[in-house]
Design a protein around this motif. Structure first.
Motif, short mmCIF file in Angstrom:
data_model
loop_
_atom_site.label_atom_id
_atom_site.label_comp_id
_atom_site.label_asym_id
_atom_site.label_seq_id
_atom_site.Cartn_x
_atom_site.Cartn_y
_atom_site.Cartn_z
N GLU A 15 52.24 -9.59 55.66
CA GLU A 15 52.39 -10.96 55.80
C GLU A 15 53.89 -11.30 56.03
OE1 GLU A 15 51.44 -12.67 51.87
OE2 GLU A 15 49.31 -12.45 52.36
N GLY A 16 54.68 -10.24 56.07
CA GLY A 16 56.38 -10.13 56.49
C GLY A 16 56.84 -10.46 55.21
N ARG A 17 56.42 -9.87 54.05
CA ARG A 17 57.04 -10.22 52.79
C ARG A 17 57.83 -8.90 52.12
NH1 ARG A 17 55.63 -15.18 50.16
NH2 ARG A 17 53.99 -16.05 51.54
N GLN A 18 58.69 -9.10 51.69
CA GLN A 18 59.40 -7.71 50.82
C GLN A 18 59.10 -7.84 49.66
OE1 GLN A 18 63.82 -8.40 51.66
NE2 GLN A 18 63.46 -7.98 53.84
N ARG A 19 58.32 -8.32 48.87
CA ARG A 19 57.89 -8.30 47.56
C ARG A 19 56.33 -8.36 47.39
NH1 ARG A 19 62.17 -9.45 43.30
NH2 ARG A 19 63.55 -9.27 44.18
N VAL A 20 55.87 -7.66 46.37
CA VAL A 20 54.49 -7.74 46.15
C VAL A 20 54.27 -8.99 45.07
CG1 VAL A 20 52.47 -6.75 45.45
CG2 VAL A 20 53.78 -5.52 46.71
N ASN A 21 53.07 -9.73 45.36
CA ASN A 21 52.91 -10.82 44.42
C ASN A 21 51.64 -10.58 43.80
OD1 ASN A 21 50.91 -12.01 46.05
ND2 ASN A 21 52.50 -13.19 47.21
N TRP A 22 51.34 -11.26 42.74
CA TRP A 22 50.04 -11.52 42.15
C TRP A 22 48.78 -11.49 43.02
CZ3 TRP A 22 50.12 -8.84 37.63
CH2 TRP A 22 51.20 -8.94 36.86
N GLN A 23 48.78 -12.26 43.90
CA GLN A 23 47.76 -12.34 45.05
C GLN A 23 47.40 -11.29 45.72
OE1 GLN A 23 48.52 -15.55 48.16
NE2 GLN A 23 46.10 -15.92 48.09
N HIS A 24 48.72 -10.32 46.21
CA HIS A 24 48.36 -9.19 46.69
C HIS A 24 47.50 -8.23 45.90
CE1 HIS A 24 51.93 -10.60 48.97
NE2 HIS A 24 51.03 -10.90 49.85
N MET A 25 48.03 -8.26 44.66
CA MET A 25 47.39 -7.35 43.63
C MET A 25 45.94 -7.54 43.07
SD MET A 25 50.25 -6.50 40.84
CE MET A 25 51.58 -7.78 41.22
N ARG A 26 45.51 -8.93 43.28
CA ARG A 26 44.43 -9.31 43.22
C ARG A 26 43.38 -8.83 44.40
NH1 ARG A 26 43.03 -15.69 42.09
NH2 ARG A 26 41.10 -15.48 42.34
N ALA A 47 46.93 -1.13 33.56
CA ALA A 47 48.14 -0.17 33.65
C ALA A 47 48.51 -0.39 35.11
CB ALA A 47 47.67 1.16 33.37
N ALA A 48 47.69 -0.35 35.95
CA ALA A 48 48.00 -0.65 37.53
C ALA A 48 48.91 -1.84 37.83
CB ALA A 48 47.00 -0.55 38.65
N LEU A 49 48.51 -2.91 36.94
CA LEU A 49 49.05 -4.29 37.43
C LEU A 49 50.54 -4.14 36.55
CD1 LEU A 49 46.20 -6.75 36.70
CD2 LEU A 49 47.33 -5.99 39.02
N LEU A 50 50.63 -3.51 35.38
CA LEU A 50 52.08 -3.28 34.81
C LEU A 50 52.78 -2.51 35.72
CD1 LEU A 50 50.88 -2.84 31.08
CD2 LEU A 50 52.46 -4.77 31.89
N TRP A 51 52.26 -1.71 36.33
CA TRP A 51 53.00 -0.73 37.05
C TRP A 51 53.61 -1.65 38.22
CZ3 TRP A 51 52.44 1.33 41.94
CH2 TRP A 51 53.15 2.53 42.30
N LEU A 52 52.75 -2.14 38.80
CA LEU A 52 53.03 -2.89 39.98
C LEU A 52 54.19 -4.07 39.60
CD1 LEU A 52 49.71 -3.21 41.92
CD2 LEU A 52 51.62 -1.95 42.70
N GLY A 53 54.21 -4.70 38.54
CA GLY A 53 54.81 -5.70 38.04
C GLY A 53 56.34 -5.13 37.84
N ALA A 54 56.32 -3.86 37.61
CA ALA A 54 57.59 -3.33 37.10
C ALA A 54 58.44 -2.99 38.52
CB ALA A 54 57.36 -1.76 36.14
N LEU A 55 57.48 -2.62 39.45
CA LEU A 55 58.14 -2.67 40.82
C LEU A 55 58.74 -3.69 41.35
CD1 LEU A 55 55.52 -0.55 42.83
CD2 LEU A 55 57.57 0.25 42.10
N GLY A 57 60.33 -5.74 39.44
CA GLY A 57 61.60 -6.15 38.90
C GLY A 57 61.32 -7.42 37.78
N ARG A 58 60.04 -7.61 37.49
CA ARG A 58 59.77 -8.55 36.57
C ARG A 58 59.42 -8.17 35.01
NH1 ARG A 58 59.15 -13.82 38.61
NH2 ARG A 58 58.88 -13.40 41.04
#
Length: 59
Positions: A15-26, A47-55, A57-58
């Protein structure tokens, strides 16, 4: 978890984005057989969602 993270990153990149959002995770979780077919393993998904959230920077 590495597969899930990779799929999230690829979705964001597509999508040309530099950050992963919750929709990508879903979408990545829905596309990953180990998670989509094993909802009894919710701690793994959490655990995976927490890890991705940490990536992101949230945390």
């Amino acid at each position: 978890m590495n597969i899930l993270a990779h799929k999230c990153l690829m979705l964001a990149y597509g999508e040309g984005r530099q950050r992963v959002n919750w929709q990508h995770m879903r979408y990545a979780a829905a596309d990953t057989d180990a998670i989509a077919n094993s909802w009894h393993q919710l701690p793994l998904l959490g655990a995976a969602l927490l890890w991705l959230g940490a990536l992101r920077g949230r945390l």
